[in-house]
Design an enzyme around this catalytic site. Structure first.
Site, mmCIF file in Angstrom:
data_model
loop_
_atom_site.group_PDB
_atom_site.id
_atom_site.type_symbol
_atom_site.label_atom_id
_atom_site.label_comp_id
_atom_site.label_asym_id
_atom_site.label_seq_id
_atom_site.Cartn_x
_atom_site.Cartn_y
_atom_site.Cartn_z
ATOM 1 N N ARG A 67 0.838 -1.215 0.000
ATOM 2 C CA ARG A 67 0.000 0.000 0.000
ATOM 3 C C ARG A 67 0.865 1.254 0.000
ATOM 4 N N PRO A 108 17.389 13.737 8.453
ATOM 5 C CA PRO A 108 17.879 13.075 9.667
ATOM 6 C C PRO A 108 17.530 13.866 10.933
ATOM 7 N N LEU A 132 0.561 15.397 2.008
ATOM 8 C CA LEU A 132 0.377 14.492 3.151
ATOM 9 C C LEU A 132 -1.100 14.281 3.445
ATOM 10 N N ARG A 167 -8.382 -24.130 16.912
ATOM 11 C CA ARG A 167 -7.369 -24.443 17.931
ATOM 12 C C ARG A 167 -8.055 -24.959 19.207
ATOM 13 N N GLU A 189 3.951 9.735 8.081
ATOM 14 C CA GLU A 189 2.808 10.603 7.710
ATOM 15 C C GLU A 189 2.251 11.324 8.936
HETATM 16 P P1 TGC Z 1 1.625 25.214 10.030
HETATM 17 O O1 TGC Z 1 1.958 26.635 10.359
HETATM 18 O O2 TGC Z 1 0.546 24.530 10.801
HETATM 19 O O3 TGC Z 1 1.259 25.106 8.476
HETATM 20 C C1 TGC Z 1 2.088 25.659 7.470
HETATM 21 C C2 TGC Z 1 1.218 25.922 6.253
HETATM 22 O O4 TGC Z 1 0.699 24.675 5.768
HETATM 23 C C3 TGC Z 1 -0.746 24.680 5.788
HETATM 24 N N1 TGC Z 1 -1.169 23.331 6.186
HETATM 25 C C4 TGC Z 1 -1.701 22.459 5.352
HETATM 26 N N2 TGC Z 1 -2.023 22.558 4.067
HETATM 27 C C5 TGC Z 1 -2.555 21.468 3.481
HETATM 28 N N3 TGC Z 1 -2.740 20.294 4.117
HETATM 29 C C6 TGC Z 1 -2.417 20.149 5.414
HETATM 30 N N4 TGC Z 1 -2.566 18.981 6.034
HETATM 31 C C7 TGC Z 1 -1.878 21.278 6.097
HETATM 32 N N5 TGC Z 1 -1.442 21.491 7.350
HETATM 33 C C8 TGC Z 1 -1.011 22.756 7.401
HETATM 34 C C9 TGC Z 1 -1.102 25.742 6.804
HETATM 35 O O5 TGC Z 1 -2.387 26.260 6.557
HETATM 36 C C10 TGC Z 1 -0.013 26.753 6.569
HETATM 37 O O6 TGC Z 1 -0.327 27.470 5.374
HETATM 38 P P2 TGC Z 1 0.066 29.048 5.212
HETATM 39 O O7 TGC Z 1 -0.586 29.470 3.935
HETATM 40 O O8 TGC Z 1 -0.475 29.732 6.425
HETATM 41 O O9 TGC Z 1 1.560 29.055 5.170
HETATM 42 O O10 TGC Z 1 2.978 24.390 10.086
HETATM 43 P P3 TGC Z 1 3.865 23.936 11.304
HETATM 44 O O11 TGC Z 1 5.300 24.191 10.978
HETATM 45 O O12 TGC Z 1 3.342 24.501 12.606
HETATM 46 O O13 TGC Z 1 3.696 22.334 11.277
HETATM 47 C C11 TGC Z 1 2.558 21.739 11.661
HETATM 48 C C12 TGC Z 1 2.751 20.203 11.735
HETATM 49 C C13 TGC Z 1 3.607 19.812 12.936
HETATM 50 C C14 TGC Z 1 1.342 19.658 11.934
HETATM 51 C C15 TGC Z 1 3.376 19.663 10.442
HETATM 52 O O14 TGC Z 1 4.703 20.056 10.352
HETATM 53 C C16 TGC Z 1 3.292 18.175 10.340
HETATM 54 O O15 TGC Z 1 2.286 17.636 9.882
HETATM 55 N N6 TGC Z 1 4.366 17.422 10.765
HETATM 56 C C17 TGC Z 1 4.444 16.000 10.551
HETATM 57 C C18 TGC Z 1 5.425 15.714 9.445
HETATM 58 C C19 TGC Z 1 4.991 14.575 8.594
HETATM 59 O O16 TGC Z 1 3.871 14.134 8.589
HETATM 60 N N7 TGC Z 1 5.922 14.093 7.786
HETATM 61 C C20 TGC Z 1 5.609 13.052 6.860
HETATM 62 C C21 TGC Z 1 6.728 12.867 5.864
HETATM 63 S S1 TGC Z 1 6.272 11.948 4.442
HETATM 64 C C22 TGC Z 1 5.991 10.393 4.974
HETATM 65 O O17 TGC Z 1 6.016 10.053 6.115
HETATM 66 C C23 TGC Z 1 5.691 9.439 3.904
HETATM 67 S S2 TGC Z 1 5.462 7.820 4.409
HETATM 68 C C24 TGC Z 1 5.189 7.204 2.905
HETATM 69 C C25 TGC Z 1 4.676 5.814 2.881
HETATM 70 O O18 TGC Z 1 5.496 4.896 2.795
HETATM 71 O O19 TGC Z 1 3.405 5.649 2.836
HETATM 72 P P1 FAD Z 2 10.736 12.596 15.590
HETATM 73 O O1 FAD Z 2 10.093 13.753 14.938
HETATM 74 O O2 FAD Z 2 12.140 12.741 16.060
HETATM 75 O O3 FAD Z 2 9.826 12.137 16.804
HETATM 76 C C1 FAD Z 2 10.280 11.240 17.827
HETATM 77 C C2 FAD Z 2 9.178 11.162 18.885
HETATM 78 O O4 FAD Z 2 8.965 12.475 19.453
HETATM 79 C C3 FAD Z 2 7.810 10.743 18.319
HETATM 80 O O5 FAD Z 2 7.122 9.967 19.255
HETATM 81 C C4 FAD Z 2 7.107 12.065 18.124
HETATM 82 O O6 FAD Z 2 5.698 11.969 18.123
HETATM 83 C C5 FAD Z 2 7.601 12.826 19.344
HETATM 84 N N1 FAD Z 2 7.460 14.277 19.148
HETATM 85 C C6 FAD Z 2 8.064 15.074 18.229
HETATM 86 N N2 FAD Z 2 7.637 16.335 18.352
HETATM 87 C C7 FAD Z 2 6.739 16.343 19.376
HETATM 88 C C8 FAD Z 2 5.952 17.345 19.983
HETATM 89 N N3 FAD Z 2 5.959 18.617 19.564
HETATM 90 N N4 FAD Z 2 5.147 16.985 21.030
HETATM 91 C C9 FAD Z 2 5.101 15.687 21.458
HETATM 92 N N5 FAD Z 2 5.814 14.705 20.908
HETATM 93 C C10 FAD Z 2 6.639 15.027 19.887
HETATM 94 N N6 FAD Z 2 9.440 10.622 5.177
HETATM 95 C C11 FAD Z 2 9.393 11.184 3.941
HETATM 96 O O7 FAD Z 2 9.607 12.384 3.782
HETATM 97 N N7 FAD Z 2 9.129 10.414 2.838
HETATM 98 C C12 FAD Z 2 8.881 9.090 2.914
HETATM 99 O O8 FAD Z 2 8.643 8.431 1.899
HETATM 100 C C13 FAD Z 2 8.940 8.475 4.208
HETATM 101 N N8 FAD Z 2 8.775 7.126 4.319
HETATM 102 C C14 FAD Z 2 8.949 6.528 5.544
HETATM 103 C C15 FAD Z 2 8.958 5.134 5.631
HETATM 104 C C16 FAD Z 2 9.175 4.514 6.853
HETATM 105 C C17 FAD Z 2 9.214 3.021 6.935
HETATM 106 C C18 FAD Z 2 9.347 5.299 8.038
HETATM 107 C C19 FAD Z 2 9.553 4.641 9.366
HETATM 108 C C20 FAD Z 2 9.367 6.672 7.947
HETATM 109 C C21 FAD Z 2 9.188 7.308 6.702
HETATM 110 N N9 FAD Z 2 9.278 8.702 6.567
HETATM 111 C C22 FAD Z 2 9.221 9.298 5.334
HETATM 112 C C23 FAD Z 2 9.638 9.526 7.723
HETATM 113 C C24 FAD Z 2 8.481 9.798 8.685
HETATM 114 O O9 FAD Z 2 7.573 10.699 8.149
HETATM 115 C C25 FAD Z 2 9.084 10.320 9.997
HETATM 116 O O10 FAD Z 2 9.725 9.219 10.608
HETATM 117 C C26 FAD Z 2 8.044 10.917 10.921
HETATM 118 O O11 FAD Z 2 7.550 12.125 10.400
HETATM 119 C C27 FAD Z 2 8.598 11.164 12.342
HETATM 120 O O12 FAD Z 2 9.825 11.779 12.311
HETATM 121 P P2 FAD Z 2 11.065 11.174 13.154
HETATM 122 O O13 FAD Z 2 11.163 9.730 12.845
HETATM 123 O O14 FAD Z 2 12.242 12.031 12.869
HETATM 124 O O15 FAD Z 2 10.626 11.296 14.643
#
Ligand code: TGC
Ligand code: FAD
Length: 395
Positions: free
Chosen positions: A101, A145, A250, A279, A374
């Site tokens: 997925r 990182p 996202l 079982r 995510e």
């Molecule tokens: P913040 O000030 O809240 O927002 C910045 C700007 O972004 C807008 N916005 C969004 N827009 C669209 N969709 C959303 N979900 C949005 N959330 C926020 C917001 O309106 C703002 O726009 P503007 O026009 O005012 O600039 O930003 P913040 O720096 O306070 O961050 C908020 C936070 C912590 C929620 C955000 O950084 C976050 O979601 N952090 C988590 C990072 C994350 O999810 N990383 C994922 C990496 S990719 C991945 O994991 C792929 S896995 C792939 C797989 O194998 O399936």
């Molecule tokens: P950290 O941000 O260091 O967090 C560590 C711990 O601290 C967590 O429990 C977190 O919830 C907690 N924490 C952090 N901030 C706060 C806060 N403010 N308050 C309370 N708790 C907090 N990323 C991509 O960009 N592209 C991809 O394709 C992608 N694929 C991935 C595939 C796999 C298998 C994995 C494991 C990860 C992938 N990621 C990808 C990265 C993923 O999105 C990050 O691992 C995730 O966003 C968390 O970041 P981190 O691992 O650095 O943890």
């Protein structure tokens, strides 16, 4: 379930609330097609792929033929199906394995979507049709990182050099990183965060796989490094700047996850239910003990509630009124509950639950990644906390 007035049937253990009936014929047909593909093409080999930590890159064209890449997008060779159909496909794929997925949602929601939503006409025409067929694979580089939950601090940066951009930095944990033909890379610039389409083979670009994972083993996870990569100005996504660029992608991918995890949970529930009936301990099937029944019933409750939630959010998305915070509601709840279901299923299988002979511990370990990527469960809790209090508690 009542088919005709006056005629009642016993609810089915694997669709107790008759959720199937809330789907259209087209949605059911698509769901069944993906289920057949998952059963015939993924399930027979998934244990081997998981054990050997390999991903079947060659299957991309089959997935493309089925129309699953970017299936929720309109035009450019994409299927343009509704949000619920997309969700159902994620559910069926994740019932096989979260890694599969992930592969499909990264391609469609994280690599194709940013081009589709924020790309130029030329970028869309150049990349999307070939990505829809699986000829070109993409990945999404946001995490670094030192910057995971807080991507706003990213160090990867691009500076102008004449008409070109020079990209430096690195990305970590990137799904499909080393097998992708293009990477969507988010970087700081002097005009804020921007997205770039980086082609494999660009001098200075390298990808190295993460090894020894105990989760999502049938999925490629890589580190990307950029050392003075020269990119033409045409590689920048012109339609968005700032963190909302990657966050908008996202929101798409998290929607797929809130469906997909119910597939993994379903697989574990069905496995535990079957096992509990065959079982024998203390002279009777373990499903006949009250404690086992309580576990099974709790699993079923959360599975059906989570599936209904996914369907509700899907219908809202189709009506164009689903907010990112509501997606966080679904991601937080459904990943958390799916993981609990898998862990509970594991206990019902006893010692057999720790082997790859059954899908349960594989799903359970996979969901540990899904809980983190995510947006971690803590981050989605804080997004919801902010939504209901109006107070930001990230820092
Ligand atoms: P913040 O000030 O809240 O927002 C910045 C700007 O972004 C807008 N916005 C969004 N827009 C669209 N969709 C959303 N979900 C949005 N959330 C926020 C917001 O309106 C703002 O726009 P503007 O026009 O005012 O600039 O930003 P913040 O720096 O306070 O961050 C908020 C936070 C912590 C929620 C955000 O950084 C976050 O979601 N952090 C988590 C990072 C994350 O999810 N990383 C994922 C990496 S990719 C991945 O994991 C792929 S896995 C792939 C797989 O194998 O399936
Ligand atoms: P950290 O941000 O260091 O967090 C560590 C711990 O601290 C967590 O429990 C977190 O919830 C907690 N924490 C952090 N901030 C706060 C806060 N403010 N308050 C309370 N708790 C907090 N990323 C991509 O960009 N592209 C991809 O394709 C992608 N694929 C991935 C595939 C796999 C298998 C994995 C494991 C990860 C992938 N990621 C990808 C990265 C993923 O999105 C990050 O691992 C995730 O966003 C968390 O970041 P981190 O691992 O650095 O943890």
């Amino acid at each position: 379930m009542t088919d005709k007035p006056g005629e009642s049937k016993q609810p089915h253990a694997t669709d107790f609330l008759d959720i199937d009936r809330l789907l259209s014929d087209e949605e059911r047909m698509l769901r069944d097609t993906v289920r057949r593909f998952a059963t015939e093409r993924v399930m027979p080999d998934i244990e081997k792929w998981f054990e050997n930590a390999e991903f079947p890159r060659a299957m991309a064209s089959e997935v493309g033929e089925l129309g699953l890449f970017g299936m929720h997008l309109e035009g450019y060779g994409c299927a343009g199906v509704g949000a619920v159909s997309y969700g159902l496909a994620c559910m069926e794929l994740e019932a096989a394995d979260s890694g599969f997925r992930s592969f499909v949602s990264v391609q469609g929601s994280l690599a194709m979507y940013p081009i589709w939503a924020h790309g130029s006409k030329e970028q869309k025409e150049r990349w999307l049709p070939r990505m829809a067929t699986g000829e070109v694979l993409g990945c999404f580089g946001l995490t670094e990182p030192d910057f995971g939950s807080d991507p706003s601090g990213m160090r990867t940066h691009a500076r102008r050099d004449g008409d070109d951009w020079i990209l430096n930095g690195s990305k970590m944990w990137i799904t499909s990183g080393s097998i992708a033909d293009i990477a969507i890379v988010w970087a700081q610039t002097d005009e804020g965060i921007r997205g770039f389409i980086l082609e494999r083979g660009t001098p200075g670009f390298s990808a190295r796989d993460v090894h020894r994972k105990l989760s999502l083993r049938a999925s490629v996870t890589s580190e990307l490094a950029f050392d003075d990569c020269r990119l033409p100005s045409s590689s920048m996504l012109p339609g968005v700047r700032g963190l909302k660029g990657p966050l908008s992608c996202l929101a798409e991918a998290r929607f797929g996850i809130l469906w997909g995890t119910m597939g993994a949970a379903r697989s574990c529930y069905e496995c535990a239910l079957d096992y509990s009936k065959s079982r024998i301990q203390f002279g009777k099937p373990i499903g006949g003990f009250q404690l086992t029944q309580e576990k099974l019933v709790n699993m079923m409750l959360e599975l059906d509630k989570g599936t209904l939630l996914a369907l509700h959010l899907g219908r809202m998305k189709e009506e164009g009124r689903l907010t990112p915070e509501q997606v966080s509601f679904g991601k937080l709840n459904n990943v958390r509950e799916a993981l609990k279901i898998c862990r509970e299923a594991r206990t019902i299988l006893g010692a057999n639950g720790i082997t790859l002979e059954y899908p349960v511990i594989r799903h359970m370990n996979n969901l540990e990644s899904v809980l983190t990527y995510e947006g971690t469960s803590e981050i989605h809790t804080l997004i919801l906390g902010q939504a209901i209090t109006g107070l930001k508690a990230f820092v």
